[in-house]
Scaffold this motif. Structure first.
Motif, short mmCIF file in Angstrom:
data_model
loop_
_atom_site.label_atom_id
_atom_site.label_comp_id
_atom_site.label_asym_id
_atom_site.label_seq_id
_atom_site.Cartn_x
_atom_site.Cartn_y
_atom_site.Cartn_z
N GLN A 37 0.82 -1.22 0.00
CA GLN A 37 0.00 0.00 0.00
C GLN A 37 0.86 1.26 0.00
O GLN A 37 0.49 2.28 -0.60
N LYS A 38 2.02 1.21 0.67
CA LYS A 38 2.90 2.37 0.72
C LYS A 38 3.97 2.35 -0.37
O LYS A 38 4.82 3.24 -0.43
N LYS A 75 9.29 6.12 2.88
CA LYS A 75 8.50 6.74 1.81
C LYS A 75 8.40 5.80 0.61
O LYS A 75 9.15 4.82 0.50
N LYS A 76 7.46 6.09 -0.27
CA LYS A 76 7.24 5.27 -1.45
C LYS A 76 8.55 5.02 -2.19
O LYS A 76 9.35 5.93 -2.39
N CYS A 122 3.00 8.95 6.25
CA CYS A 122 1.63 9.15 5.75
C CYS A 122 0.69 9.53 6.89
O CYS A 122 -0.52 9.28 6.83
#
Length: 243
Positions: A37-38, A75-76, A122
């Protein structure tokens, strides 16, 4: 509940020998969907057959907390790696490419009395109790939890455990059988002690508490089932696995 047990001094690990890679796979599986999801990658680099001595459920809780935090503060496009540092058979490392931790905060993140919880990348919210609890679990393991971190580049948490070889008591009246079993155990990295009868095994057990007993059934004097009956009656030996 575990926090209450820690503060009451009732957190007592039930040690077993287990495969570190299998335990890590369980953790990775539990957090894979969250990492996807991330947009993060979780990599299990633990070699198969990596034997560690720990309480499976409690160590799972420690590693799950570390992986959860790594996801929270990455982070992504980031990567989370779980590996054994070179030359450190009883150390599991969890590395991330996240935001890192300021040097002035590192000591406080393991303290219950310090509120160190911060929002994730997030906006994820934490309790601030995860790392202090993980630290207490490792102390109960006679181990250690520590971190190396650089702001903006990520963190590596190290979970250190007691380094211990499995000890096996071999009980058989035939020397050739004992030697054959010892050869196999030696290849597996285990240590061994031996006895040639049920009676001599009980004498050995007065001075040693092995992790496993392998016994013959038919022996002169006390056989394997007689030995098993005595072992299960005594509190000090009742929980030793017997083959």
């Amino acid at each position: 509940l575990n926090l209450t047990r820690v503060k009451g001094g009732r957190l007592r690990p039930k040690f077993i020998f287990t495969d570190a890679r299998t335990l890590i796979e369980d953790v990775v599986l539990a957090y894979r969907s969250l990492s996807i999801q991330k947009g993060l990658s979780i990599i299990n680099e633990i070699p198969p057959g990596s034997c560690i001595y720990a309480d499976y459920k409690l160590l799972y809780e420690v590693l799950a907390n570390l992986v959860s935090n790594a996801i929270k503060f990455s982070k992504k496009g980031g990567t989370i790696r779980l590996f054994l540092p070179e030359g450190e058979a009883s150390v599991v490392a969890v590395a991330d490419t996240g935001v890192g931790i300021e040097e002035t905060r590192i000591e406080d993140i393991f303290k219950f009395e310090e509120k160190t919880s911060t929002l994730g990348t997030c906006g994820e919210i934490g309790t601030g109790f995860g790392l202090p609890l993980a630290d207490e679990i490792m102390k109960a393991h006679r181990g250690r939890l520590y971190v190396e971190s650089e702001v903006g580049k990520g963190s590596i948490f190290y979970v250190t455990l007691p380094q211990l070889k499995p000890q096996v008591l071999i009980v058989d009246d035939e020397e050739m059988v004992r030697e054959s079993l010892m050869a196999v155990l030696n290849d597996l990295g285990a240590e061994f002690i031996q006895a040639d009868s049920g009676e001599s095994a009980l004498e050995v057990l007065k001075q040693n508490r092995p992790h496993l007993i392998i016994t013959d059934i038919m022996m002169p004097g006390m056989g394997g089932f007689g030995l098993l009956k005595v072992l299960k009656k005594e509190a000090g030996t009742a929980d030793i696995p017997v083959i």
